[in-house]
Design a protein around this motif. Structure first.
Motif, PDB file in Angstrom:
ATOM      1  N   LYS A   2      47.618  51.371  13.367  1.00 35.68           N
ATOM      2  CA  LYS A   2      46.739  51.210  14.533  1.00 35.68           C
ATOM      3  C   LYS A   2      45.924  49.921  14.420  1.00 35.68           C
ATOM      4  O   LYS A   2      45.670  49.236  15.424  1.00 35.68           O
ATOM      5  N   GLU A   3      45.517  49.586  13.203  1.00 40.19           N
ATOM      6  CA  GLU A   3      44.781  48.326  13.015  1.00 40.19           C
ATOM      7  C   GLU A   3      45.640  47.130  13.442  1.00 40.19           C
ATOM      8  O   GLU A   3      45.171  46.210  14.107  1.00 40.19           O
ATOM      9  N   ASP A  29      46.084  47.211  17.270  1.00 38.31           N
ATOM     10  CA  ASP A  29      44.880  46.736  17.966  1.00 38.31           C
ATOM     11  C   ASP A  29      44.743  45.214  17.856  1.00 38.31           C
ATOM     12  O   ASP A  29      44.350  44.536  18.814  1.00 38.31           O
ATOM     13  N   LYS A  30      45.091  44.682  16.689  1.00 40.13           N
ATOM     14  CA  LYS A  30      44.995  43.240  16.468  1.00 40.13           C
ATOM     15  C   LYS A  30      45.921  42.475  17.423  1.00 40.13           C
ATOM     16  O   LYS A  30      45.514  41.502  18.070  1.00 40.13           O
ATOM     17  N   ASN A  78      47.206  43.671  20.186  1.00 41.58           N
ATOM     18  CA  ASN A  78      46.754  43.996  21.543  1.00 41.58           C
ATOM     19  C   ASN A  78      45.692  43.009  22.012  1.00 41.58           C
ATOM     20  O   ASN A  78      45.737  42.493  23.138  1.00 41.58           O
TER      21      ASN A  78
END
Length: 650
Positions: free
Chosen positions: A489-490, A493-494, A496
């Motif tokens: 997820k990290e 998100d990065k 994204n």
């Protein structure tokens, strides 16, 4: 004449269509629980086209009626070689019933989704009818239902242990797994004049041998005998012990032949064929499919399963994940059979030039989307391997997990002038995209693949499947720690933010799995809420034959350790676990408070339902917008014995 030309593009389904081809008799007649869709994603069509390519006259009877005078079983006469029978692309009991054993109101493999066209235990029903009407004609059964029920198995819907489907169906031979290779050998020997009754030693087939018959010899195979069906009926622990042997032999490159006593007969399961080569799998996909449902359905409405995949491209078979609740490796095997880039691009071109193509490919994938071209670096190591999973508990150091060939394939597909966008609709193993877990791979390659998917192959949402947050449950599932989902997820998100994509990450979860307790589900709810997810459509565990989880569900023992393992079985237990997915629903809040207070887990209660003055004054506060959709199980997650707030988490 034009109608005849059009109909002759499909395998014949009626006597009229047989006559159009100028045939007087047939070599093989196939019976299927699905409507006939002439597409490489539909097993009955693949088998029909394979037989046709071998020079045989083949017809198919899709969804024959079993409630009338049974004329569908006699209308095409008697084939010269054999009848082929399959329940369809899904086990009929999964197709007909939900996890709570309620009748489904739709059948995805029938026009308009209509129900009532596929009987329960379809392979057995069809085969028994044919054996009664044509006792002297051999019957060969195959497909997912036959494959997963080839040995003593637990049937969830009748809640009892059942013998090999060869016994109940009275069929003469069973082909398990993907059937192209054994089928070619069956036909080769029949065309040489070998009687069907003598076909006992073909790889990837199973037969029942009468007590007065001698066991066929094969000096190339080692043999192993498992506990008899009758012993399994009496002793659940011995039933569980069988499964370790069955699963390991099913996924070995050099497997043993398995024997099991069933009454006064002996079940003989021959070892599987080696994984299909690129040339072999290309040959299967390159057959002259129309890629369309038979015209007979034009006025009955669309076939949901076809609508879902009509612009999709299957790029490989097999899955080395080995998930405890999944049947893919039991049917397709754990070793990956990948198509060549050239074969895939030929199919892309065919789809792109179909009249109703709008420029969008719905999926470039497989059982797990990102396993294309992955295999062992040193073949001799794979030859000796008995592990059911190549990535659990860790990724095998011998596994080549490079995503570069797949990234290049996506880019080649997108260069087609008529393709506006290609989507990845199959499940992606997100854990394989995390360098901390996938230590074999180049981190840049993993990031390049992830960025390629997120920027060019997703429409608003990327779906992955952590499945759970509890370490004990994940270990039994053969899934890695949920901490790797946090890491994925990290990275998500990065990318994204970097690309300004505004994509949603949609995780899937499963309840009621063996080893799962109510407290585990409460942890799952709290941790996913803490991450900003609000789960909506999720899945309860459904026991299906030929999985570790189902063996545990029935027997209470883990087949590899033979240690007792608890599973939620009552409706009350299942409902309570499932309710934690929906902590945000008003009707569940009081129950959750009582349950967590009873468990003395106020830490979880404070996360899920924090009490403040605003809540006390307004119990009708609306829940946040849902961010979870279309649940289908696939991957993994981590549980902490005690839930820790985000600021204290590593």
């Amino acid at each position: 004449m034009q109608e005849e030309l059009r109909l002759s593009s499909w395998l014949p389904t009626t006597r009229k269509e047989v006559k159009i081809r100028g045939w007087e008799e047939l070599d093989v007649i196939l019976f299927s629980g699905d409507a006939y869709v002439d597409h490489p994603s539909f097993g009955p069509a693949v088998i029909g086209r394979i037989l046709e390519s071998l020079g045989l006259k083949v017809a198919i009877v899709p969804q024959p009626s079993v409630t009338d005078n049974l004329q569908d079983f006699t209308k095409l006469g008697v084939p010269s070689l054999f009848f082929g029978v399959t329940g369809g692309c899904m086990d009929p009991m999964v197709s007909n019933y939900t996890a709570s054993k309620k009748r489904r109101d739709k059948d995805a493999y029938t026009p308009n989704g209509d129900i009532g066209f596929r009987p329960d235990y379809a392979t057995t029903v069809y085969s028994n009818i044919l054996k009664e009407k044509f006792p002297d004609t051999p019957i060969l059964i195959g497909g997912i239902e036959a494959s997963l029920r080839r040995v003593t198995h637990y049937d969830y819907w009748s809640d009892k242990l059942m013998p090999t489907i060869l016994e109940s169906s009275k069929a003469d031979m069973l082909v398990y797994g993907m059937g192209e290779q054994p089928l070619r050998e069956v036909v080769r020997l029949l065309q040489k004049g070998v009687p069907f009754s003598s076909l006992k030693t073909i790889e990837q087939t199973a037969v029942l041998i009468d007590k007065d018959e001698s066991i066929p010899k094969n000096s190339n195979w080692e043999d192993v005998e498992i506990e008899s069906h009758e012993t399994c009926l009496k002793d659940k622990k011995k039933f569980a012990s069988n499964f370790k042997i069955i699963e390991q032999e099913s996924n070995k490159l050099k497997a043993r032949r398995i024997f099991q006593k069933v009454g006064n007969k002996t079940l003989m399961i021959n070892p599987p064929y080696p994984t299909m080569t690129e040339k072999e799998i290309d040959a299967s996909f390159d057959l002259p499919y129309t890629r369309l449902p038979h015209p007979k359905y034009n006025k009955r409405g669309p076939i949901p399963a076809f609508e879902m995949i009509k612009t999709s491209i299957n790029i490989h078979r097999g899955c080395f994940g080995g998930c405890s609740f999944c049947t893919i490796s039991a049917h397709q095997g754990k070793f990956i059979a990948s198509r060549s880039k050239e074969s895939i691009l030929r199919e892309v071109d065919k789809v792109a030039n179909m009249p109703d193509f709008k420029g969008y490919l719905s999926d470039i994938g497989g059982p797990s989307a990102n396993m294309y071209q992955m295999k062992g670096k040193v073949q001799s190591i794979c030859d000796k391997c008995v592990a059911p999973s190549c990535i659990s508990p860790v990724i095998c150091s011998n596994l080549d997990t490079s995503h570069k060939p797949l990234t290049e394939l996506y880019q080649a597909v997108d260069k087609h002038p008529k393709v506006k966008k290609s989507f990845i609709g199959s499940g992606i193993r997100h854990d394989m995209l995390v360098p901390e877990f996938n230590k074999n791979a180049d981190a840049k390659e993993l990031d390049d693949y992830t960025e390629e998917v997120m920027t060019k192959h997703v429409s608003g949402r990327l779906k992955v499947a952590p499945e759970h947050t509890s370490d004990p449950v994940l270990k039994l599932m053969r899934k890695p720690s949920f901490s790797y989902f946090h890491k994925f997820k990290e990275r998500f998100d990065k990318i994204n933010i970097k690309k300004g994509l505004n994509l949603q990450l949609i995780p899937y979860f499963i309840s009621n799995h063996p080893a799962c307790e109510v407290e585990d589900m409460a942890n799952l709810a709290a941790e996913t809420k803490d991450m900003g997810f609000q789960l909506e459509q999720v899945q309860g565990f459904t026991p299906t034959p030929m999985t570790v989880a189902t063996v545990i569900y029935y027997s209470g023992y883990h087949p590899y350790t033979l240690k007792p393992t608890k599973t939620p079985k009552t409706k009350k237990e299942k409902d309570e676990q499932h309710r934690f997915f929906f902590w945000y629903k008003k009707e569940n809040k009081d129950w959750i408070r009582k349950t967590l207070n009873k468990l003395n887990r106020k830490d979880l209660l404070n996360v899920l339902l924090p009490v403040d003055d605003k809540w006390r004054k307004n119990k009708k506060a609306k829940p946040a917008k849902h961010t979870f959709d279309d649940a289908i199980p696939f991957n993994q997650r981590k549980n902490k014995a005690k839930f820790k707030p985000k600021k204290k988490r590593r």
